[in-house]
Design an enzyme around this catalytic site. Structure first.
Site, PDB file in Angstrom:
ATOM      1  N   TYR A   1      -2.989  -1.121  10.063  1.00 59.88           N
ATOM      2  CA  TYR A   1      -2.900  -1.355   8.618  1.00 59.88           C
ATOM      3  C   TYR A   1      -1.534  -0.927   8.077  1.00 59.88           C
ATOM      4  O   TYR A   1      -0.884  -1.658   7.337  1.00 59.88           O
ATOM      5  CB  TYR A   1      -4.022  -0.587   7.919  1.00 59.88           C
ATOM      6  CG  TYR A   1      -4.099  -0.815   6.426  1.00 59.88           C
ATOM      7  CD1 TYR A   1      -4.617  -2.005   5.924  1.00 59.88           C
ATOM      8  CD2 TYR A   1      -3.661   0.156   5.523  1.00 59.88           C
ATOM      9  CE1 TYR A   1      -4.698  -2.224   4.548  1.00 59.88           C
ATOM     10  CE2 TYR A   1      -3.734  -0.056   4.159  1.00 59.88           C
ATOM     11  CZ  TYR A   1      -4.256  -1.244   3.673  1.00 59.88           C
ATOM     12  OH  TYR A   1      -4.328  -1.461   2.312  1.00 59.88           O
TER      13      TYR A   1
ATOM     14  N   SER B   1       0.873  -1.176   0.000  1.00 50.85           N
ATOM     15  CA  SER B   1       0.000   0.000   0.000  1.00 50.85           C
ATOM     16  C   SER B   1       0.907   1.221   0.000  1.00 50.85           C
ATOM     17  O   SER B   1       2.092   1.123   0.371  1.00 50.85           O
ATOM     18  CB  SER B   1      -0.856  -0.011   1.274  1.00 50.85           C
ATOM     19  OG  SER B   1      -1.441   1.255   1.511  1.00 50.85           O
TER      20      SER B   1
END
Ligand code: NAI
Length: 254
Positions: free
Chosen positions: A159, A146
């Site tokens: 995350y 990400s």
């Protein structure tokens, strides 16, 4: 796509391949000529998605059921793919979850879910597939990180930590497998309008806040993930390993 990026004769396994970016990558690998298996937890959903992909691409997409956090299920699923295709050339570790919480409100079970899925899941799938790639002397592992593998963002501690770990798994395995014909790379997407971002998409203020990080000022289009994954999956990318390919509208360049 053909020529340099032709995947004819290769087989690919994509985790979380029945929705969002995973489905799009499954589609693009099939369109480039690969035989594709998609893995997901829900039997009905994965069968349905595989049927739709078969229709769309004209190539049979094989559905396999499994939870990436469960070693036994993944061993079995990999066995099924091998029984079907005889080999796995390309592994896309795409399954992932995001739960957004400020530090004081992080729930242990959410932290564990993020960590088990995004980090342990990548390890479990690599552990199950690498022996077969080693034997074949060839492999392409593509982990989905990400933008938050590289930068921080408020209320994404779990995350961002997990996606940072995905990048470190990528680098470590790239080094470990460098002489085995196996490359290991990471695609680091910026914001794409998929289910994982539903809560942000439903809130115009949150959506604007997120896009404020992106120099291009827009969401990625799903088709913009296609060329990066096909490139890294191809023989043309043979000397590329351990890299992070950002597909983020400039987020991490800013
Ligand atoms: P999505 O929510 O549609 O896809 C996630 C997929 O992973 C789903 O199919 C889900 O069922 C599957 N999954 C979750 N836990 C699983 C488990 N334990 N076992 C097997 N499958 C499981 O969202 P999206 O956007 O397609 O996400 C795909 C990947 O891309 C994720 O790793 C996500 O973190 C990453 N990503 C997405 C971005 C975005 O803006 N959409 C940005 C950066 C990274």
């Amino acid at each position: 796509m053909g020529g340099l990026f032709d995947l004819t004769g290769d087989t690919a396994l994509i985790t979380g391949g029945s929705t969002g970016l995973g489905r799009q990558m499954a589609r693009s690998l099939a369109m480039a000529g690969a035989q594709v298996a998609i893995l997901s937890r829900r039997r009905d959903a994965v069968i349905q998605a595989a049927e739709a992909l078969t229709q769309e691409t004209g190539r049979t997409t094989v559905p396999v059921v499994g939870d990436v956090t469960e070693g036994g299920q993944i061993e079995r699923a990999v066995g099924e793919v091998l029984a079907h295709f005889g080999k796995i050339d390309i592994l896309v570790n795409n399954a992932g979850v995001n739960i957004r919480e400020p530090i004081e409100r992080i729930r242990d079970e959410h932290w564990r879910q993020i960590w088990h899925t995004n980090v342990t899941g990548v390890m479990i799938c690599c552990r199950a597939v690498v022996p077969h790639m080693r034997r074949a002397g060839y492999g392409r592992i593509i982990n989905i990180g990400s933008a938050l593998s590289l930068v921080g963002l408020a209320e994404r501690t779990g995350y961002a930590a997990s996606k940072g770990a995905v990048l470190q798994i990528t680098r470590t395995l790239a080094v470990e497998l460098a002489r085995e014909g196996i490359t290991v790379n990471c695609i680091c997407p910026g914001p794409f309008a998929t289910e994982i971002n539903r809560l942000v998409l439903e809130d115009p203020a949150k959506s604007a806040d997120l896009l404020a990080h992106v120099p291009m000022g827009r969401w990625g289009r799903l088709d913009e993930i296609e060329a990066p994954v096909v490139f890294l999956a191809s023989r043309a990318a043979g000397y590329v390993t351990g890299v992070c390919l950002s597909v983020d509208g400039g987020w991490t360049a800013a």
